[in-house]
Write a protein that holds these residues in place. Structure first.
Motif, PDB file in Angstrom:
ATOM      1  N   HIS A 132       4.882   9.581  22.356  1.00  0.00           N
ATOM      2  CA  HIS A 132       5.911  10.520  21.888  1.00  0.00           C
ATOM      3  C   HIS A 132       7.249  10.282  22.584  1.00  0.00           C
ATOM      4  O   HIS A 132       7.785  11.174  23.252  1.00  0.00           O
ATOM      5  CB  HIS A 132       5.439  11.961  22.100  1.00  0.00           C
ATOM      6  N   GLU A 192      10.121  10.228  21.370  1.00  0.00           N
ATOM      7  CA  GLU A 192      11.175  11.117  20.872  1.00  0.00           C
ATOM      8  C   GLU A 192      11.246  12.400  21.695  1.00  0.00           C
ATOM      9  O   GLU A 192      12.314  13.006  21.825  1.00  0.00           O
ATOM     10  CB  GLU A 192      10.958  11.448  19.385  1.00  0.00           C
ATOM     11  N   THR A 193      10.150  12.807  22.292  1.00  0.00           N
ATOM     12  CA  THR A 193      10.117  13.991  23.143  1.00  0.00           C
ATOM     13  C   THR A 193      10.307  13.617  24.602  1.00  0.00           C
ATOM     14  O   THR A 193      11.227  14.091  25.262  1.00  0.00           O
ATOM     15  CB  THR A 193       8.764  14.734  22.992  1.00  0.00           C
ATOM     16  N   GLU A 220      13.566  11.390  25.572  1.00  0.00           N
ATOM     17  CA  GLU A 220      14.893  11.943  25.298  1.00  0.00           C
ATOM     18  C   GLU A 220      15.767  11.809  26.547  1.00  0.00           C
ATOM     19  O   GLU A 220      15.328  12.069  27.653  1.00  0.00           O
ATOM     20  CB  GLU A 220      14.754  13.419  24.910  1.00  0.00           C
ATOM     21  N   GLY A 221      16.983  11.366  26.358  1.00  0.00           N
ATOM     22  CA  GLY A 221      17.881  11.172  27.490  1.00  0.00           C
ATOM     23  C   GLY A 221      17.854   9.762  28.030  1.00  0.00           C
ATOM     24  O   GLY A 221      18.688   9.382  28.841  1.00  0.00           O
ATOM     25  N   GLY A 222      16.862   8.975  27.601  1.00  0.00           N
ATOM     26  CA  GLY A 222      16.792   7.568  27.948  1.00  0.00           C
ATOM     27  C   GLY A 222      16.770   7.270  29.433  1.00  0.00           C
ATOM     28  O   GLY A 222      16.257   8.032  30.249  1.00  0.00           O
ATOM     29  N   HIS A 251      18.068   9.836  32.017  1.00  0.00           N
ATOM     30  CA  HIS A 251      17.144  10.915  32.360  1.00  0.00           C
ATOM     31  C   HIS A 251      16.053  10.428  33.317  1.00  0.00           C
ATOM     32  O   HIS A 251      15.699  11.137  34.262  1.00  0.00           O
ATOM     33  CB  HIS A 251      16.509  11.526  31.106  1.00  0.00           C
ATOM     34  N   ASP A 310      21.215  16.693  33.166  1.00  0.00           N
ATOM     35  CA  ASP A 310      21.517  16.340  31.775  1.00  0.00           C
ATOM     36  C   ASP A 310      21.081  17.432  30.798  1.00  0.00           C
ATOM     37  O   ASP A 310      21.214  17.292  29.591  1.00  0.00           O
ATOM     38  CB  ASP A 310      20.883  14.997  31.394  1.00  0.00           C
ATOM     39  N   LEU A 339      18.057  18.387  30.189  1.00  0.00           N
ATOM     40  CA  LEU A 339      16.695  18.157  29.695  1.00  0.00           C
ATOM     41  C   LEU A 339      15.675  18.600  30.733  1.00  0.00           C
ATOM     42  O   LEU A 339      15.969  18.606  31.929  1.00  0.00           O
ATOM     43  CB  LEU A 339      16.509  16.676  29.361  1.00  0.00           C
TER      44      LEU A 339
END
Length: 143
Positions: free
Chosen positions: A29, A31-32, A35-37, A40, A114, A116
């Motif tokens: 997952h 995409e979850t 997130e932030g790449g 993060h 960030d 997240l």
């Protein structure tokens, strides 16, 4: 491993060295969890280093180096990942890279800068192409 069940859980469960289901879930997952790449993931590492320094009652020092090949090195002056000896005298490393951080299950807790959710070092391990964790403690070093 039975005596490991009696060890205090602060951030990770000592009874499991690698939680393959958790790592697979993170990878499945992106995409979850991704997130932030890269930014993060770096914030996750820096937050853990800050926790370690705070546990020593001080502000830590961190050096982040970006290399030409795209890799990143983070070096800090923290106390190092906890290690213990089991009943047979074997060294057991706290499984910070390979198991879920119990403080951040389901993205609970304070977000990183960030915005997240903080999820722990296993997120970094699961989403990194290559990860080397070097540890230096009075009881010994390992990589």
């Amino acid at each position: 491993m039975d005596e490991r069940r009696t060890w205090t859980v602060t951030t990770h469960d000592w009874t499991t060295e690698v939680d393959t289901e958790h790592l697979a879930e993170v990878r499945a997952h992106p995409e979850t969890f991704g997130e932030g790449g890269r930014r993060h993931l770096l914030l996750e590492v820096l937050a853990y280093a800050a926790d370690e320094a705070e546990a020593l009652g001080r502000i830590g020092r961190v050096v982040v180096t970006h290399h030409p090949d795209g890799s990143v090195t983070v070096a800090d002056d923290g106390r190092g990942t906890d290690t213990r000896r089991d009943a047979q005298g074997r060294v057991v490393r706290k499984p910070v890279m390979a198991t879920r951080d119990v403080r951040f299950v389901d993205g609970a807790g304070i977000p990183l800068p960030d915005g997240l959710p903080r999820r722990g070092m296993s997120l970094v391990a699961a989403l990194s192409e290559r990860l080397v964790h070097e540890n230096h403690r009075a009881e010994g070093s390992w990589s």
